[in-house]
Motif scaffolding. Sequence first.
Motif, PDB file in Angstrom:
ATOM      1  N   ARG A   7     -11.227 -29.127 -55.158  1.00  0.00           N
ATOM      2  CA  ARG A   7     -11.449 -27.717 -55.459  1.00  0.00           C
ATOM      3  C   ARG A   7     -10.970 -26.885 -54.263  1.00  0.00           C
ATOM      4  N   PRO A   8     -10.094 -25.922 -54.491  1.00  0.00           N
ATOM      5  CA  PRO A   8      -9.606 -25.105 -53.370  1.00  0.00           C
ATOM      6  C   PRO A   8     -10.707 -24.184 -52.835  1.00  0.00           C
ATOM      7  N   ASN A   9     -10.609 -23.885 -51.570  1.00  0.00           N
ATOM      8  CA  ASN A   9     -11.560 -23.013 -50.879  1.00  0.00           C
ATOM      9  C   ASN A   9     -10.841 -21.758 -50.421  1.00  0.00           C
ATOM     10  N   ARG A  10     -11.444 -20.608 -50.683  1.00  0.00           N
ATOM     11  CA  ARG A  10     -10.871 -19.345 -50.204  1.00  0.00           C
ATOM     12  C   ARG A  10     -11.170 -19.209 -48.716  1.00  0.00           C
ATOM     13  N   LEU A  11     -10.151 -18.854 -47.951  1.00  0.00           N
ATOM     14  CA  LEU A  11     -10.322 -18.592 -46.530  1.00  0.00           C
ATOM     15  C   LEU A  11     -11.292 -17.427 -46.360  1.00  0.00           C
ATOM     16  N   LYS A  12     -12.231 -17.548 -45.440  1.00  0.00           N
ATOM     17  CA  LYS A  12     -13.209 -16.486 -45.187  1.00  0.00           C
ATOM     18  C   LYS A  12     -12.786 -15.717 -43.937  1.00  0.00           C
ATOM     19  N   PRO A  13     -12.157 -14.531 -44.106  1.00  0.00           N
ATOM     20  CA  PRO A  13     -11.821 -13.729 -42.925  1.00  0.00           C
ATOM     21  C   PRO A  13     -13.047 -12.948 -42.449  1.00  0.00           C
ATOM     22  N   VAL A  14     -13.243 -12.935 -41.135  1.00  0.00           N
ATOM     23  CA  VAL A  14     -14.337 -12.198 -40.517  1.00  0.00           C
ATOM     24  C   VAL A  14     -13.736 -11.378 -39.389  1.00  0.00           C
ATOM     25  N   GLN A  15     -14.007 -10.086 -39.379  1.00  0.00           N
ATOM     26  CA  GLN A  15     -13.487  -9.230 -38.316  1.00  0.00           C
ATOM     27  C   GLN A  15     -14.023  -9.701 -36.968  1.00  0.00           C
ATOM     28  N   SER A  16     -13.183  -9.667 -35.956  1.00  0.00           N
ATOM     29  CA  SER A  16     -13.544 -10.196 -34.641  1.00  0.00           C
ATOM     30  C   SER A  16     -14.815  -9.557 -34.089  1.00  0.00           C
ATOM     31  N   PHE A  17     -14.984  -8.255 -34.252  1.00  0.00           N
ATOM     32  CA  PHE A  17     -16.169  -7.596 -33.710  1.00  0.00           C
ATOM     33  C   PHE A  17     -17.442  -8.068 -34.409  1.00  0.00           C
ATOM     34  N   GLU A  18     -17.336  -8.528 -35.664  1.00  0.00           N
ATOM     35  CA  GLU A  18     -18.504  -9.030 -36.376  1.00  0.00           C
ATOM     36  C   GLU A  18     -19.003 -10.347 -35.782  1.00  0.00           C
TER      37      GLU A  18
END
Length: 119
Positions: A7-18
């Motif tokens: 099952r493919p996984n969506r990349l989870k982007p997180v802003q650097s400041f977060e």
Amino acid sequence: MPGSAERPNRLKPVQSFEMMREGAPMLGDFGLQCLAQGDSWFSINTLRPFSGSNLLMNMWLSRSAIAVDCADPGDTLAHMLDSRQDPLFYSFLVGPHDQAWSVILLSGGGNDLIDAIQT
């Protein structure tokens, strides 16, 4: 189940400041830890926020993955790598928040060409 497609996984982007806030995701909870730096391709479209123009939001991988996103619209390669222009990226790359990143993703060049044409 043997023989079934993963099952493919969506990349989870997180802003650097977060990542500096309490309750930030733990990088070790993901199979891949990515550091992303770039221009508008890796940042939220300012004209249509959350419209899906951020390539990181549309990446699917075979493993769970998180991307610490340091991108800014209109950024140039010279500014991306300047520790004074982007001290948070620098801290993730070689400073107090560095680690052995699985992948470093870079998006750039377009704004550099525009700058070169104008000079």
